[in-house]
Write an enzyme that holds these catalytic residues in place. Structure first.
Site, PDB file in Angstrom:
ATOM      1  N   ASN A   1      36.890  62.095  44.165  1.00  0.00           N
ATOM      2  CA  ASN A   1      37.973  62.079  43.185  1.00  0.00           C
ATOM      3  C   ASN A   1      37.470  62.270  41.762  1.00  0.00           C
ATOM      4  OD1 ASN A   1      40.038  61.932  44.987  1.00  0.00           O
ATOM      5  ND2 ASN A   1      40.250  59.702  44.886  1.00  0.00           N
TER       6      ASN A   1
ATOM      7  N   GLU B   1      34.312  57.694  52.254  1.00  0.00           N
ATOM      8  CA  GLU B   1      33.246  57.387  51.298  1.00  0.00           C
ATOM      9  C   GLU B   1      32.921  55.902  51.463  1.00  0.00           C
ATOM     10  OE1 GLU B   1      33.773  60.398  47.498  1.00  0.00           O
ATOM     11  OE2 GLU B   1      35.113  58.686  47.616  1.00  0.00           O
TER      12      GLU B   1
ATOM     13  N   SER C   1      40.506  54.031  45.515  1.00  0.00           N
ATOM     14  CA  SER C   1      40.077  55.421  45.330  1.00  0.00           C
ATOM     15  C   SER C   1      39.311  55.596  44.026  1.00  0.00           C
ATOM     16  CB  SER C   1      41.285  56.352  45.269  1.00  0.00           C
ATOM     17  OG  SER C   1      42.217  56.045  46.238  1.00  0.00           O
TER      18      SER C   1
ATOM     19  N   HIS D   1      36.426  54.054  51.449  1.00  0.00           N
ATOM     20  CA  HIS D   1      37.470  54.892  50.869  1.00  0.00           C
ATOM     21  C   HIS D   1      37.894  55.961  51.862  1.00  0.00           C
ATOM     22  CE1 HIS D   1      38.764  58.109  47.771  1.00  0.00           C
ATOM     23  NE2 HIS D   1      39.783  57.446  48.234  1.00  0.00           N
TER      24      HIS D   1
END
Ligand code: 3H9
Length: 676
Positions: free
Chosen positions: A472, A434, A401, A422
């Site tokens: 993130n 992602e 992540s 991801h």
């Protein structure tokens, strides 16, 4: 755009505007003229309208809504079809949506192939059917069924359409045109839906609105749809259409529709990788390996199994393997219990899974996804091992992540085959993936990753390498400021309320509680420097321990926690902070404007290909409300200068590391939308 052909005495009008036969200005002009000409042509006894290819029509051309309108408008075209003195039959050869279905409603008869799907999805674009759909559909199938179709926006299959009386008959897939022509010759003449009347139980509309309250709260379009169908019951068609058109005009000019139309195109743009040839050969992916049978590894595997792709899943211990595969089965069975999977589908999916403790079993996989915990040394060790085992050309992916794909790739001799995939938690549910492009990732590996994600029903977005990638990384300022605001005087409830009021499914603290307050915790209860560490030390790890930033009862209902309030007070005292009143406006600036600012930085650094990709990440990964379009378009619509002004207003609280994005400043100054 439209072609005509006379089949003895029946005129065929073909809508030909690839890829989806959208009703662009040229198509409308073609239809209008063909209908008008046919009226004066003694050789024409009846008319058939059909779409070319696999669609009847995907509806109005959505891109045209932002341009000056060109006549004839669609309502006039549909009215002209209905007014035809010669019978008109719609031959529905495939999907008919929105304006496409409205064209068929103007026709006097409808015949469709069994594979056709029919729907009025306008509500999903924040508008309503504006070419008579809200007036004619209720007249044809009744107000209640019409409300269901118009307010949900979901298409129905041809068989259901026939049951409802929306189509007159079904044709066989390969002889639609011949059957439609024969049907057109056999009918008694025009039969106009607009001449019909529709009545409804007077309480229908209120009942419908209250039954659907949860789904439509805060949204303009569904309410307008209900109003328009009400008008179909109360008024003659010409007056009802005026109501429909006035509601349409208001909606199409509004922010919600603008945002929803943006999302429609953003989703499709996200699939495109700049600078890559479209016809680049993809790598065949027939078998997938997953390393780690934890929550993520299990969830990731389920996506492939459900799509019929065999998975080999590897763990270190038999116990972890059994636990992981047991949980996967339990998840499938829960879905089956809800009726969304057949028991045999559960067995089929689980039958494609090979659990093993043997790392060597990954040798025949075309793609291996590592899903172990976030530790660079561990990941590098795994990739080095994988390098020795995986077959040549296999793609090696990490589900990290945050960590650098480039550094992970450096542990192998084949960085061109390494990329990030991801997934978001829960990985079998969340749509976003992602796809992380490392500095050395080969173009065909990247393109294969994107295609594969779509094959398993995900929405993939390309991201470059940086800490936290697109989503993130942007979450960091939000969560940091949420924490800082607690210390300064806000409560978890206030901050979460501002976020849910904005339309997010949950606020920052509700998210901590759901994901686990202990994620990334050092596990030393003696070392307490932050509020989160204090919660963790007390075993308040979130919903799973029935206590986190909130207290939870047995049914997971949250209530404010006096224990947390006391912990926050202690931290304030320790830091010498006397709490102040925090306004909702400050929460918006510090936990949303800072996210926009980080997004602008990501764009400027080329981590995201385009602003709209960032919007897609936030909609599918974090539940950003679709009708607010994603953080980037939301900022554009609010006015970039107002974002900067807000950040300036609270600059004293933004921390020493805060840096206003130069791209944000430049776009605000030049009055352009946020983009590179
Ligand atoms: C309306 O009708 C208003 C009226 O009531 C009143 C007017 C007064 N316009 O999705 P795909 C493009 S509102 C423009 O990948 P699929 C799409 O952008 C309309 N472009 O294919 C893409 O372009 P690109 C109500 C459109 O096979 C390409 O076509 N209708 C439109 O997976 C292929 O699309 C809707 O809301 C359009 N209407 O799915 C239906 N539709 O290749 C919206 C598609 O450059 N469309 N494009 O990225 C859909 O739901 C799906 O596209 C459809 C095909 C199911 C049709």
């Amino acid at each position: 755009m439209t072609h005509i052909q006379l089949h003895d005495d029946v005129l065929e009008i073909l809508i030909a505007n690839a890829p989806v036969n959208a009703l662009s200005a040229a198509v409308r002009q073609g239809l209008f003229k063909a209908i008008a000409d046919a009226q004066d042509d003694a050789a024409v006894k009846a008319i058939v309208i059909r779409g070319d290819g696999k669609f009847f029509s995907g509806g109005a051309d959505i891109a045209e809504f932002d341009e000056p309108s060109v006549e004839p408008w669609l309502p006039a075209v549909v009215d002209a079809i209905e007014a035809s003195a010669k019978p008109v039959v719609a031959a529905i050869n495939g999907t008919a949506l929105g304006g496409g279905l409205e064209v068929t409603l103007g026709c006097h008869y409808r015949i469709a192939v069994p594979s056709a799907r029919l729907g009025l999805p306008e509500v999903k674009l924040g508008i309503l059917p504006g070419a008579g759909g809200t007036q004619r559909l209720p007249r044809l199938i009744g107000a209640a069924a019409a409300l269901d179709m118009i307010v949900s926006g979901d298409p129905i299959p041809a068989s259901k359409a026939q049951e409802l009386g929306l189509i007159d008959r079904l044709a066989s897939e390969d002889s639609l045109l011949a059957e439609a022509i024969a049907f057109a010759r056999s009918v008694d003449g025009p039969r106009r839906t607009g001449d019909r009347k529709v009545s409804a139980d007077p309480e229908l509309f209120e009942r419908f609105a209250s039954d659907n309250a949860r789904k439509i709260t805060g949204l303009d379009a569904p309410k307008a749809c209900i109003e328009a169908v009400k008008a179909a019951v109360a008024l003659p068609i010409d007056q009802g259409q005026k109501v429909e058109q006035s509601l349409f005009a208001t909606l199409v000019a509004g922010d919600q529709s603008k945002a929803l139309r943006h999302v429609f195109f953003a989703e499709r743009a996200a699939a495109r990788i700049d600078g890559l040839p479209k016809d680049l050969a993809r790598r065949p992916i027939r078998k997938v390996g997953v390393i780690g049978a934890g929550t993520m590894g299990g969830g990731i595997s389920m996506n492939f199994l459900s799509a019929g792709i065999p998975v080999t899943i590897v763990e270190m211990t038999a116990e972890a393997l059994d636990r992981g595969t047991g949980l996967m089965r339990k998840n499938y069975e829960a879905t089956a219990a809800k009726g969304r999977l057949k028991p045999e589908q559960v067995e089929q999916a689980m039958g494609l899974l090979t659990p093993t403790l043997d790392f060597g079993a990954l040798a025949d996989c075309d793609l291996v996804i590592e899903a172990v915990y976030e530790d660079m040394d561990v990941k590098k060790e795994i990739f080095a091992r994988l390098d020795g085992i995986a077959k040549p050309g296999a793609m090696l992916a990490s589900n990290t992540s945050y960590l650098s794909i480039d550094e992970i790739a450096s542990a192998t001799t084949r960085p061109q085959d390494v990329l990030g995939l991801h997934f978001f938690s829960p990985a079998n549910v969340m749509k976003l993936v992602e796809v992380i492009r490392g500095a050395k990732t080969a173009p065909d590996a990247l393109a294969t990753g994107m295609d594969l994600a779509r094959r398993i029903g995900k929405v993939p977005v390309v991201s470059g390498v940086c800490y936290g990638f697109i989503g993130n990384r942007m979450l960091i300022p939000r969560q940091d400021h949420a924490m800082a605001l607690l210390l300064e005087g806000a409560t978890p409830e206030q901050i979460d309320r501002v976020h849910t009021g904005f339309g997010m499914p949950m606020g920052p603290f509700q998210m901590y509680d759901l994901a686990g307050v202990d994620i990334g915790w050092h596990r030393d209860p003696e070392r307490i420097e932050t509020i989160r560490e204090a919660l963790c030390a007390k075993g308040r790890w979130g919903q799973k321990t029935k206590a986190g930033f909130y207290d939870y009862d047995d049914r997971r209902k949250a209530s404010p926690s006096p224990v947390v309030a006391e912990i926050i007070d202690q931290f304030r005292a320790k830091a010498g902070v006397s709490p102040r009143a925090i306004s909702d406006a400050e929460i918006i600036v510090r936990t949303l404007y800072t996210v926009v600012n980080e997004g602008a930085a990501i764009l400027e650094e080329g981590i995201a290909q385009r602003a709209s990709d960032i919007d897609v990440v936030w909609i599918y990964g974090y539940g950003w409300p679709r009708h607010k379009g994603g953080p980037m378009i939301w900022a554009d619509m609010a006015g970039l200068q107002s974002i900067i002004d807000g950040l300036d207003r609270y600059s004293a609280h933004l921390g020493p590391d805060f840096r206003l994005s130069p791209l944000l400043q430049r776009c605000a100054r030049e009055g352009t939308p946020l983009d590179r």
